[in-house]
Design an enzyme around this catalytic site. Structure first.
Site, PDB file in Angstrom:
ATOM      1  N   LYS A   1       0.819  -1.210   0.000  1.00  0.00           N
ATOM      2  CA  LYS A   1       0.000   0.000   0.000  1.00  0.00           C
ATOM      3  C   LYS A   1       0.852   1.259   0.000  1.00  0.00           C
ATOM      4  O   LYS A   1       0.495   2.265  -0.611  1.00  0.00           O
ATOM      5  CB  LYS A   1      -0.953   0.020   1.203  1.00  0.00           C
TER       6      LYS A   1
ATOM      7  N   LYS B   1      -5.049  -9.081  -6.988  1.00  0.00           N
ATOM      8  CA  LYS B   1      -6.232  -9.295  -6.152  1.00  0.00           C
ATOM      9  C   LYS B   1      -7.382  -8.374  -6.583  1.00  0.00           C
ATOM     10  O   LYS B   1      -7.131  -7.209  -6.911  1.00  0.00           O
ATOM     11  CB  LYS B   1      -5.812  -8.959  -4.704  1.00  0.00           C
TER      12      LYS B   1
ATOM     13  N   LYS C   1     -11.034  -2.964  -3.862  1.00  0.00           N
ATOM     14  CA  LYS C   1     -11.867  -1.759  -3.900  1.00  0.00           C
ATOM     15  C   LYS C   1     -11.125  -0.605  -4.551  1.00  0.00           C
ATOM     16  O   LYS C   1     -11.726   0.326  -5.059  1.00  0.00           O
ATOM     17  CB  LYS C   1     -12.218  -1.333  -2.468  1.00  0.00           C
TER      18      LYS C   1
HETATM   19  P1  AMP Z   1     -11.517  -5.170   3.256  1.00  0.00           P
HETATM   20  O1  AMP Z   1     -12.398  -4.746   2.144  1.00  0.00           O
HETATM   21  O2  AMP Z   1     -10.073  -5.007   2.914  1.00  0.00           O
HETATM   22  O3  AMP Z   1     -11.906  -4.630   4.573  1.00  0.00           O
HETATM   23  O4  AMP Z   1     -11.724  -6.746   3.358  1.00  0.00           O
HETATM   24  C1  AMP Z   1     -12.811  -7.343   4.044  1.00  0.00           C
HETATM   25  C2  AMP Z   1     -12.713  -8.844   3.975  1.00  0.00           C
HETATM   26  O5  AMP Z   1     -12.774  -9.279   2.605  1.00  0.00           O
HETATM   27  C3  AMP Z   1     -11.376  -9.406   4.525  1.00  0.00           C
HETATM   28  O6  AMP Z   1     -11.649 -10.620   5.199  1.00  0.00           O
HETATM   29  C4  AMP Z   1     -10.567  -9.666   3.296  1.00  0.00           C
HETATM   30  O7  AMP Z   1      -9.620 -10.700   3.479  1.00  0.00           O
HETATM   31  C5  AMP Z   1     -11.647 -10.087   2.297  1.00  0.00           C
HETATM   32  N1  AMP Z   1     -11.236  -9.790   0.923  1.00  0.00           N
HETATM   33  C6  AMP Z   1     -10.936  -8.572   0.393  1.00  0.00           C
HETATM   34  N2  AMP Z   1     -10.581  -8.681  -0.904  1.00  0.00           N
HETATM   35  C7  AMP Z   1     -10.648 -10.012  -1.206  1.00  0.00           C
HETATM   36  C8  AMP Z   1     -10.409 -10.778  -2.402  1.00  0.00           C
HETATM   37  N3  AMP Z   1     -10.036 -10.199  -3.542  1.00  0.00           N
HETATM   38  N4  AMP Z   1     -10.580 -12.116  -2.338  1.00  0.00           N
HETATM   39  C9  AMP Z   1     -10.984 -12.721  -1.186  1.00  0.00           C
HETATM   40  N5  AMP Z   1     -11.224 -12.060  -0.023  1.00  0.00           N
HETATM   41  C10 AMP Z   1     -11.065 -10.725  -0.038  1.00  0.00           C
END
Ligand code: AMP
Ligand code: TRP
Length: 345
Positions: A124, A207, A210
């Site tokens: 990041k 990956k 967002k």
């Molecule tokens: P975040 O949006 O970063 O707060 O992620 C929320 C949850 O979604 C966390 O458990 C992440 O590990 C999961 N997550 C985010 N992006 C991915 C992805 N591309 N594939 C699988 N899990 C994801």
């Protein structure tokens, strides 16, 4: 679950789940398959705390006009996906001050060397290390506090959070050792097969995220059926037919990703799906893939919108969740204060 039913400090060592999702953008099918879908299954078995982690979100700039709305959106996504707001505790992180209080103590337990190894920070921060917030660097100590302030024993997350979970375990163990206590459990990550790492639809080695600049790289929970069909139609593939076997699939990241997404939505293994579509054309597979995603995601998106439009209802759920969360977190934090030796006067 009423306040009375909450096991205040979980000293009975019953299983307890904590997980968090950032309100930093629209949720996509990576969040759904990697995290939220699993929360829905786990609620049957565990006492669950699901948190919208807005303190984490501000480690990078968030528009204040948008943040509260995004927090409500994630809460709506939890409920629309099937999380029962009576049975589980749904709340926003900033409303429970004990998270930040414990995070400070943990930032005095964690070592610089541990945090220096975090690959998410390196990704990041990139080349701009001197200019990112201090919070982005110390972020995993707050994540450890989120989990341990409820004495959570299990943490369902996507693969990308594994290293942060390992750090949480190190912090729990060091705290227990330093202060000669067994206050904190050493929590287990729960990372589930096919959806644990959903990749971008534009690049099978990156990956789904967002923050990707391309809307076509991800499918949002609030995409319309037409948008989903379009995005799948345009998803990057290669010029061949679908892989004949797993060995071939592993070498073709875009094909592998689409096959895994299909598998996860159908609760199948990627292996079975590879076998099912071996040698077939992408065009017919993409049609089936779009169908299953629309089938699962479209009702969630519509339900989310209904919930978002009913602000008093959502706010009521979050208020109730906050009270339950504070009830548990405050009791754990007061034990921590005793152990650390903070004066009560
Ligand atoms: P975040 O949006 O970063 O707060 O992620 C929320 C949850 O979604 C966390 O458990 C992440 O590990 C999961 N997550 C985010 N992006 C991915 C992805 N591309 N594939 C699988 N899990 C994801
Ligand atoms: N760091 C997680 C992410 O970016 C979100 C998060 C914050 C979290 N605190 C947590 C996940 C505690 C699980 C447990 O996805």
């Amino acid at each position: 679950m009423s306040l009375k039913d909450l096991s205040k400090t979980s000293m009975n060592k019953s299983k307890r789940i904590f997980s968090g999702v950032q309100p930093s953008g629209d949720l996509h099918i990576g969040n759904y398959l990697g995290a939220i879908k699993n929360f829905v299954s786990l609620q049957k078995e565990y006492e669950c705390f699901f948190c919208v982690v807005d303190l984490h979100a501000i480690t990078v700039w968030q528009d204040p006009q948008q943040l509260a709305h995004k927090t409500r959106e994630v809460t709506a996504a939890f409920i629309a996906s099937g999380i029962d707001s009576d049975k589980n505790v749904l709340f926003s992180q900033s409303q429970v001050p004990q998270h930040a209080q414990l995070a400070w103590i943990f930032s005095c337990v964690a070592r610089m060397g541990w945090l220096n190894r975090m690959t998410q920070f390196k990704d990041k921060a990139g080349k701009d290390k001197e200019n990112v917030s201090v919070g982005l660097f110390s972020y995993p100590t707050l994540m450890a506090a989120d989990i341990l302030v409820y004495l959570a024993t299990h943490v369902p997350v996507g693969e990308d959070q594994k290293q942060h979970l390992e750090l949480t375990r190190d912090i729990a163990q060091k705290f227990n050792n330093d202060f000669k206590t067994d206050l904190f459990p050493v929590p287990e990550p729960l990372i589930f097969g096919e959806g644990a790492r959903v990749m971008s639809l534009r690049d099978g080695t990156k990956k789904m995220s967002k923050s990707d600049s391309s809307d076509y790289s991800r499918i949002m929970l609030n995409d319309t059926a037409d948008e989903i069909v379009q995005k799948i139609r345009k998803a990057k593939t290669d010029p061949h037919t679908l892989p004949a076997n797993m060995k071939e699939a592993y070498k073709r990241p875009e094909a592998f990703n689409l096959l895994s997404i299909f598998a996860s939505f159908n609760n199948k293994s990627t292996e079975d799906v590879v076998e099912q579509y071996a040698g077939k054309e992408f065009s017919s597979f993409k049609k089936d893939l779009a169908d299953v995603i629309v089938d699962k995601i479209d009702p969630i998106g519509k339900e989310m919108q209904k919930l978002i439009d009913d602000k008093p209802y959502l706010d009521g759920i979050m208020k109730k969740g906050k009270e339950k969360a504070i009830y548990v977190a405050d009791s754990v934090l007061s034990k921590v204060y005793d152990v650390v030796g903070f004066s009560k006067t």
